[in-house]
Structures are given as structure tokens and as C-alpha cells.
Scaffold this motif. Structure first.
Motif, PDB file in Angstrom:
ATOM      1  N   LYS A 451      -4.801  13.819   3.581  1.00  0.00           N
ATOM      2  CA  LYS A 451      -5.390  15.135   3.369  1.00  0.00           C
ATOM      3  C   LYS A 451      -4.410  16.291   3.300  1.00  0.00           C
ATOM      4  O   LYS A 451      -4.207  16.747   2.071  1.00  0.00           O
ATOM      5  CB  LYS A 451      -6.149  15.595   4.666  1.00  0.00           C
ATOM      6  CG  LYS A 451      -6.831  17.205   4.404  1.00  0.00           C
ATOM      7  CD  LYS A 451      -7.679  17.604   5.708  1.00  0.00           C
ATOM      8  CE  LYS A 451      -6.793  17.976   6.763  1.00  0.00           C
ATOM      9  NZ  LYS A 451      -5.759  19.420   6.582  1.00  0.00           N
ATOM     10  N   THR A 452      -3.505  16.422   4.179  1.00  0.00           N
ATOM     11  CA  THR A 452      -2.641  17.512   4.234  1.00  0.00           C
ATOM     12  C   THR A 452      -1.313  17.142   3.420  1.00  0.00           C
ATOM     13  O   THR A 452      -0.550  15.936   3.504  1.00  0.00           O
ATOM     14  CB  THR A 452      -1.873  17.856   5.679  1.00  0.00           C
ATOM     15  OG1 THR A 452      -3.141  17.999   6.481  1.00  0.00           O
ATOM     16  CG2 THR A 452      -1.063  18.890   5.573  1.00  0.00           C
ATOM     17  N   GLY A 453      -1.097  18.113   2.410  1.00  0.00           N
ATOM     18  CA  GLY A 453      -0.176  17.836   1.273  1.00  0.00           C
ATOM     19  C   GLY A 453      -0.631  17.011   0.217  1.00  0.00           C
ATOM     20  O   GLY A 453       0.218  16.852  -0.771  1.00  0.00           O
ATOM     21  N   THR A 454      -1.618  16.342   0.167  1.00  0.00           N
ATOM     22  CA  THR A 454      -2.205  15.473  -0.839  1.00  0.00           C
ATOM     23  C   THR A 454      -3.356  15.945  -1.384  1.00  0.00           C
ATOM     24  O   THR A 454      -3.472  16.298  -2.628  1.00  0.00           O
ATOM     25  CB  THR A 454      -2.529  13.931  -0.217  1.00  0.00           C
ATOM     26  OG1 THR A 454      -1.245  13.435   0.373  1.00  0.00           O
ATOM     27  CG2 THR A 454      -3.085  13.037  -1.333  1.00  0.00           C
ATOM     28  N   MET A 599     -11.020   9.683   2.805  1.00  0.00           N
ATOM     29  CA  MET A 599      -9.599  10.452   3.172  1.00  0.00           C
ATOM     30  C   MET A 599      -9.634   9.877   4.346  1.00  0.00           C
ATOM     31  O   MET A 599     -10.281   9.748   5.145  1.00  0.00           O
ATOM     32  CB  MET A 599     -10.230  11.926   3.215  1.00  0.00           C
ATOM     33  CG  MET A 599      -9.210  12.932   3.824  1.00  0.00           C
ATOM     34  SD  MET A 599      -9.952  14.360   4.743  1.00  0.00           S
ATOM     35  CE  MET A 599     -10.550  15.345   3.046  1.00  0.00           C
ATOM     36  N   LEU A 600      -8.085   9.737   4.671  1.00  0.00           N
ATOM     37  CA  LEU A 600      -7.656   9.168   6.014  1.00  0.00           C
ATOM     38  C   LEU A 600      -6.604  10.289   6.323  1.00  0.00           C
ATOM     39  O   LEU A 600      -5.434  10.543   5.795  1.00  0.00           O
ATOM     40  CB  LEU A 600      -6.855   7.981   5.737  1.00  0.00           C
ATOM     41  CG  LEU A 600      -7.696   6.732   5.031  1.00  0.00           C
ATOM     42  CD1 LEU A 600      -6.815   5.422   5.013  1.00  0.00           C
ATOM     43  CD2 LEU A 600      -8.842   6.444   5.959  1.00  0.00           C
ATOM     44  N   THR A 601      -7.072  10.832   7.496  1.00  0.00           N
ATOM     45  CA  THR A 601      -6.056  12.095   8.189  1.00  0.00           C
ATOM     46  C   THR A 601      -6.022  12.100   9.518  1.00  0.00           C
ATOM     47  O   THR A 601      -6.658  11.424  10.295  1.00  0.00           O
ATOM     48  CB  THR A 601      -6.454  13.166   7.533  1.00  0.00           C
ATOM     49  OG1 THR A 601      -5.871  14.492   8.005  1.00  0.00           O
ATOM     50  CG2 THR A 601      -8.096  13.491   8.206  1.00  0.00           C
ATOM     51  N   GLY A 602      -4.852  12.387  10.035  1.00  0.00           N
ATOM     52  CA  GLY A 602      -4.626  12.582  11.397  1.00  0.00           C
ATOM     53  C   GLY A 602      -5.047  13.897  12.010  1.00  0.00           C
ATOM     54  O   GLY A 602      -4.967  14.196  13.287  1.00  0.00           O
ATOM     55  N   ASP A 603      -5.519  14.643  11.163  1.00  0.00           N
ATOM     56  CA  ASP A 603      -6.331  16.142  11.642  1.00  0.00           C
ATOM     57  C   ASP A 603      -7.516  15.927  12.319  1.00  0.00           C
ATOM     58  O   ASP A 603      -8.001  14.998  12.293  1.00  0.00           O
ATOM     59  CB  ASP A 603      -6.510  16.960  10.278  1.00  0.00           C
ATOM     60  CG  ASP A 603      -6.086  18.323  10.557  1.00  0.00           C
ATOM     61  OD1 ASP A 603      -6.201  18.938  11.756  1.00  0.00           O
ATOM     62  OD2 ASP A 603      -6.038  19.117   9.636  1.00  0.00           O
TER      63      ASP A 603
END
Length: 752
Positions: A451-454, A599-603
Motif C-alpha cells: 500500500k504505502t509508497g506503491t 493489497m498486502l500491507t502492514g498498515d
């Protein structure tokens, strides 16, 4: 000569001119590898270089002589010393604060780049520019072709005027072109490559003379030289498509030091230097704008047709063109490691990594050529021996089959297409680390994205300014006053929004960060506080309406900061890391191609779900690096061919686990190093373009193989039937090679 120590051995680098395809590189590799003291050899057709690792006892002049004997020019690369200033990234802030939200600032330690090697690559391009710029008739192949053609014309004239000497005239004309070819054939055979195209050509030409077909032999030799020349011209076009990138970087830069401006070579720029870029100038290096704003024409690097407006703290790339405003730019990468140099280096490395199809063709051609010789011998001998055929007729046909069977077109069919595709991709910021990656991309059936930055820009921006007691303009104005001087991502978002709205920001006195709570100061004589809703509620009662509004914004995945002016809740600001402008369209393009996305995210779940809902993509949130790697493995276990796209350190394990790992440009170096491919300019839509490029390339390769084998099969039949002879046979080989190369060059066209 560029000779450096490497481990227990030493390394020598040379520029080698005259290579047209993988077969040329293989001949050189085979010849040099057998020389005493040589431990390893790497020959790059694209870069026109040869790198030798040896034990220090090798006779390097003898190696040069061996390569020259094969018909190539060799020149040791001059050693270039390049110094690189250490670059550290320090964030300086007057105060720091937290609005009750976590911010993980992960900075990857930069790898030690091989600056020396990079400089040699750049030097190779510079030293080759003059050669590449010369017209074809100035080169050795061009001069030999002209001389052979002139001798053939002279033989025709002499033969017409004095028929009795015609056979001798054509024999001499044949020797003009054949002697250099035969010499190369003998040298290649002695070096371990007996079944070379030169050897087949020599046997066919000598055999034709013995059969009293001297006129045809001379014509065949001339056509062979024309074919080689056309191969070289076509290969040069593919080579120039990458080498021309180096010309985008200006030769000089205006460096500011101690209030003075002086001109220095752009190649000597180091990280941390401040340069002045005047309107209309090309930017000399990758950097960050520290003063000024202007429209930047990035078409040469990103492929974008419209100039992009950039201002302070925004990144600019080497080789792009400044518009109508003067800029002061702080250089962030040494010349050997800027965007252009990185693109050239990665593409050249990639073009030496063979695709599975290319490896198969390479192996096939090793057996194919001896097989052709065996078939030609059988055609020449069997009918006369067992069917009473004419020896002269069938030997002639056997010689023609030798020429038809030349493997050049087949050998070049795959690498030519891959080289053109890698070059076309690089011009749009799509970097692929080899033919294998390019081939696999076309088989992708699932794409997992960070997610973040992509999918998002990687930095928050203000999405809502809410008025409670003061107008929206005042809410933003007071909030911006508190954030002046802060480097916090949310502070940057507020200041950017104020700048976009051209909001005057009043001065703040006594600014103080309250750890984990927010920031306070005096603005226009009033105490002002900006912080998390929880911290604000401890200072002032939040109305039911305000609480409900904040909760709704939180449900949308937004971070809310509440502004208190005096003793009343003046308003609030909502911020979120928003999707990239092309994210939704990019995901739709993947879905339209039948590719599954996730989507794979650590958020956190709430924020990720809100973004996922907006983009229409399934979400897996709250993941650790090992979780992302596990999910990629699960997708592969389902039989899917998986691409993983990410930009951070925590994406590296999943990037390595995927069938193809794709790093978003501007991300952590470890992601770029781990990935198989990189989208240099961060466009989500480029994922689908990269996949389309792969499919287009594989279709082109299939066309090339069909052309190469189809023409040979056709002329094989017509030769056995007696319809065609020697010169149509060489035309078949030359024509196939040229057609294959020109077809591959179609891939240089822009990617839609």
C-alpha cells in the motif's frame, strides 16, 4: 588498461567492436577462455565490452591478438578513477510531535556501489560515441564490402570485354572478400569454434570455384559481406537506443560554493553539492530542489509528454529539462549512480542474463549447425553414390544447403527482441533484470501490491479542513503557523496544503512539541494547540457533532488533528496517504487483462480497508514481512504465477519469494536490489505496461523464429528441387537475419 584486483585474481576490461549478435560473443568467449591464466570471461554485445578475470600470469597482449584474429577490434579501456563522497541523510527539525498515530521511518542503509566499475561503463559509452557516430562506410566491414563490390563490378566488366579471362577475374574478385572471411574461419576453428558461419561460407565459396561457378562464388561472398554489414547496422541501432541515454546528462554543471558559482564537469558532482539550474538547462544530476519552482520536462526519463511542476523539497532527475524558473538543487546521487547511469547499467546487465527461450535456442544452435553440415554432406554424396546423380549438380546443392543452414538468423532471433524490449522499457522507466524476467512477466496471473509508497504516494496530504468555531481558512492558517519548521510528515502535509491555497501563514511564538500529544504556540496573541482528538478532549470538551465527524473521518482511514484556539475547538484537519493518481486505472488495467490483484500491507485494518474500498482491491492488512512472504507462497501454491510489487525493506522477503519481484522506484535500495524488475517512476499503470511489453516481446520472438526457420525450410526444398542455387541461398540467410533484426527493432516503439 582498466585492470583491478578482484579476490584472488585480477580483472581486465576491453572495448570490442564488430560484434553483431550472441554468436560473435560466443566465439570470443570460447577463444579467450582457453588461454592460459584466464579464470573467467564475460562478453557483452550490447556494451561492446569484454571483461577477463585472470590469475595475473596471463599474456594479455596474446589475448588481444587472439580476439583480433577473429575479426574484431580490441582496445583496453582506460582506467578512470571516480571518487564518491559519502552521503548521509539527516533530518533536521525544530520540534517533533505526534498526533497519536505511529510513523515508522525506515531508512535502508545504502549498499556500497561499485563506482569504479560504473565509471568504466560510462567511459565505454563515451569512447564508443565516435565509432557509433561514424557512417557505415567508415568502418572496416563497410570498406571491405565496398572493395568486394567494386572488385565484383570490375570482374563483370573485364569478363564482358575479355571473356577468356572472366573465370580468373571472378576468382580474384572472390578472393578480395573471402580472404578476410577465411582467415576468421581458421582462427575460430583453432580457437574451438569449427562450425562458424565464416567456415561454412568459405567451404561453399571454394567449392563453387572448384565447380567452375566462380561468378556465383564472387557474388555470394559479396552478398555475405552485405548481410554482415546490415546486421551490424541493425545491431548498432539497438545498442544506440541505450547508449544515447548517456547523452541526456549535460557535460557541465554550475556548482555553488561559498556564495560563488563555478562551472565543473557534471561527472565530478558528488552527493551534497548544490547546483544552479538555469531556465532551459538540463539538470546535471539526481537531486532535491532547495529553492525555486519550475516546470520540468521529464519526457526523456519518464516518458511523460507534459511538463511536471515542481517546487522545494521535490525530487528531480538527471537529464530532465528545466522550464522557465531558476532552481537550486542539492545533488543526492553521485554521477555514477544517478538515474540515467543506473538505467544504463541495469539494462546492460539485464541483456546479458538470458531468457529460457534464448538458452534453448543457444543450445539448439550448437547441434543445429553440425547437423546442417551433415545434411549438406549427405545431399552432396548420397544421390551420386546410390542414385547415379551428377556429382557436380549434387555437390553444388550441398554447398547451397551449407549457406542456407547458417544459424545467424536463428541465434539472433531471441536476443535481438529481448535487447530491443529492455531498451524500450528503460526509456519509460521500466527496468527488467534479464530476459528470464521479461519472459516470466507475460505469464503473470496474480499481482500482490504493497500500500504505502506503491498504491499510495507514501506521504499524507490534507483531505478535509473542518470548521467548528472558526472559518476553514483560519483553521488551516493557525495550524500551518504551528507547523513551520517541523519535518513531521503530517506537518509537511499541512504546510503543503497552505501553500497550495496560497494561505498567508502568521508567525508563531514559543512553539513547543508535546511528546505524543501535539504542539502548542502563541499565534496572533492567542494560545493555540494542535493535536490528537484524545489530547484535545483533555483540554476542551468536544461536542457530539465534532466527535461524530471525527469518528466518521477515522472510519475512512484518515488521521484527524484537532485545533484549539483560546478555549474553544476551532476546527480540525483530516489527513491521509492518498492513492496515486493512476492507481485505480492501473488496477483496472490488470483486472482487464485477467490478472488477480490483492493489497498486502502492514498498515492497520481500518486505513487499509478504506484505501482498498476506494481502489476496488481486496485487502490483507496488519502484516509483518514474513506474513507477506507467506501469502505470496500461498498464492503460488494455488497455481498462480505471482508478481509482488513494493518499495520498502519489509517488502524484500516477499519480493524475493514471488515469481517476479517488482520494486517501485524511489523505494529502499534493498527492495531495488532484491527485485527482478523496477518501476522507476512509481506509476501503478506501468505494471500492466510491463506485462504487455513481455507479451509483445514473446510474440515477436515467435515471429522471429518462424521467419528464421521458415525461410530456411523453403529454400532447402527449392534447392534440392534445383529451383534455387548459391546466391539465393545466401540471400535467404542474409534476408532472414535482417528481417529478424528489423522485426525485433519494432519493439523499440513506445509502450501503450
Amino acid at each position: 588498461m582498466a585492470e583491478v584486483a578482484e579476490g584472488e585474481g585480477r580483472q581486465a576490461r576491453y572495448r570490442v567492436d564488430g560484434m553483431d549478435c550472441a554468436a560473435c560473443a560466443r566465439k570470443i568467449d570460447t577463444a579467450v577462455r582457453t588461454m592460459p591464466g584466464v579464470e573467467d570471461v564475460s562478453v557483452s554485445v550490447v556494451a561492446s565490452t569484454m571483461t577477463i578475470r585472470h590469475n595475473g600470469a596471463s599474456d594479455l597482449p596474446a589475448i588481444e591478438k587472439k580476439v583480433k584474429g577473429l575479426g574484431y577490434s580490441v582496445a583496453p579501456l582506460t582506467e578512470r578513477q571516480v571518487s564518491s563522497a559519502a552521503h548521509t541523510h539527516d533530518e533536521v527539525c525544530d520540534h517533533d510531535h505526534d498526533h497519536d498515530h505511529g510513523h515508522d521511518h525506515e531508512h535502508a542503509a545504502r549498499h556500497d556501489h561499485q563506482i569504479h566499475a560504473h565509471a568504466e561503463v560510462a567511459a565505454t559509452h563515451r569512447e564508443g560515441e565516435a565509432d557509433e557516430a561514424l557512417a557505415w562506410w567508415h568502418g572496416g566491414k563497410g570498406r571491405l564490402t565496398i572493395l568486394s563490390g567494386a572488385a565484383l563490378v570490375a570482374a563483370y566488366i573485364v569478363g564482358h570485354l575479355v571473356p577468356a579471362v572472366a573465370p580468373y577475374a571472378f576468382f580474384v574478385a572472390m578472393l578480395v572478400g573471402l580472404i578476410p572471411i577465411a582467415r576468421r574461419a581458421v582462427m575460430a576453428a583453432l580457437a574451438g569454434s569449427p562450425f562458424s558461419i565464416e567456415m561454412l561460407m568459405t567451404i561453399a565459396a571454394v567449392g563453387a570455384v572448384i565447380l567452375n561457378a566462380g561468378e556465383e562464388a564472387a557474388t555470394v561472398v559479396f552478398l555475405f559481406l552485405v548481410g554482415e554489414l546490415l546486421e551490424g547496422v541493425a545491431a548498432g541501432k539497438a545498442r544506440k537506443s541505450i547508449q544515447s541515454l548517456t547523452a541526456l546528462v549535460p557535460q557541465t554543471a554550475l556548482v555553488e560554493e561559498n556564495g560563488q558559482t563555478r562551472e565543473v564537469p557534471a561527472a565530478k558532482l558528488s552527493a551534497g553539492a548544490v547546483v544552479l539550474v538555469r531556465p532551459g538547462d538540463r539538470i546535471p544530476g539526481d537531486g532535491t530542489i532547495i529553492a525555486g519552482d519550475s516546470s520540468i520536462d521529464e519526457a526523456s526519463v519518464t516518458g511523460e509528454s507534459s511538463p511536471v511542476h515542481k517546487s522545494v523539497d521535490e525530487q528531480v532527475f538527471a537529464g530532465t529539462v528545466n522550464g522557465n524558473g531558476a532552481l537550486r538543487v542539492r545533488i543526492t546521487a553521485a554521477a555514477a549512480d544517478n538515474t540515467i547511469a543506473r538505467v544504463v547499467r541495469l539494462v546492460e546487465e539485464a541483456q546479458e542474463a538470458k531468457a529460457p527461450t534464448e538458452r534453448f535456442i543457444d543450445r539448439f544452435s550448437r547441434y543445429y549447425t553440425p547437423g546442417v553440415v551433415a545434411v549438406a554432406a549427405a545431399v552432396a554424396v548420397m544421390p551420386p553414390l546410390f542414385a547415379g546423380g551428377s556429382w557436380a549438380e549434387w555437390i553444388y546443392k550441398g554447398l547451397a544447403i551449407l549457406l542456407i543452414g547458417c544459424p545467424c538468423a536463428l541465434v539472433i532471433s531471441t536476443p535481438a527482441a529481448i535487447a530491443a524490449s529492455l531498451s524500450a522499457g528503460a526509456r519509460r522507466g521500466l527496468l527488467l533484470k534479464g530476459g528470464a524476467v521479461l519472459e516470466t512477466l507475460g505469464k503473470i496471473t496474480a499481482v500482490a501490491l504493497d500500500k504505502t509508497g506503491t498504491l499510495t504516494s507514501g506521504k499524507p496530504r490534507v483531505t478535509d479542513v473542518i470548521s467548528f468555531a472558526l472559518p476553514e481558512a483560519d483553521v488551516l492558517r493557525f495550524a500551518a503557523a504551528l507547523e513551520v519548521g517541523s519535518s513531521h510528515p503530517l506537518a509537511s502535509a499541512i504546510l503543503s496544503e497552505a501553500a497550495v491555497r496560497e494561505m498567508p501563514v502568521p508567525p508563531a511564538a514559543g512553539a513547543k512539541a508535546l511528546g505524543g500529544l501535539g504542539v502548542t504556540a502563541t499565534v496572533e496573541g492567542q494560545p493555540v494547540f494542535l493535536g490528537s482528538p484524545q489530547a484535545a478532549s483533555e483540554r476542551c470538551n468536544l461536542s457530539t457533532e465534532a466527535t461524530a465527524r471525527i469518528r466518521a473521518l477515522n472510519d475512512e482511514g484518515k488521521t484527524v488533528s484537532v485545533l484549539i484556539v483560546g478555549d474553544q475547538v476551532a476546527g480540525a484537519l483530516a489527513m491521509r496517504d492518498e492513492p496515486r493518481p493512476d492507481a485505480a486505472d492501473g488496477l483496472r488495467a490488470l483486472s482487464a487483462a485477467g490478472i488477480r490483484t490483492v493489497m498486502l500491507t502492514g498498515d492497520n485494518e481500518r486505513t487499509a480497508t478504506a484505501i482498498g474500498r476506494q481502489l476496488g482491491i481486496p485487502v490483507r492488512a496488519g502484516l509483518l514481512p514474513e506474513d507477506k512472504q507467506r501469502i505470496v507462497g500461498e498464492l503460488k501454491a494455488e497455481g498462480l504465477v505471482v508478481a509482488k510489487v513494493g518499495d520498502g525493506i519489509n517488502d524484500a522477503p516477499a519480493l524475493a519469494a514471488a515469481d517476479v519481484g517488482i520494486a517501485m522506484g524511489g523505494g529502499a535500495d534493498v527492495a531495488l536490489e532484491t527485485a527482478d524488475a523496477a518501476i522507476l517512476h512509481g506509476r501503478v499503470g506501468d505494471i500492466a505496461r510491463m506485462i504487455r511489453l513481455s507479451k509483445r516481446t514473446m510474440a515477436n520472438i515467435r515471429q522471429n523464429i518462424t521467419i528464421a526457420l521458415g525461410l530456411k525450410a523453403l529454400f532447402l526444398v527449392t534447392t534440392i528441387l534445383g529451383i534455387t542455387g548459391l546466391w539465393p541461398a545466401i540471400l535467404a540467410d542474409t534476408g532472414a537475419t535482417v528481417l529478424v533484426t528489423m522485426n525485433a527493432l519494432r519493439l523499440l516503439r513506445p509502450i501503450e
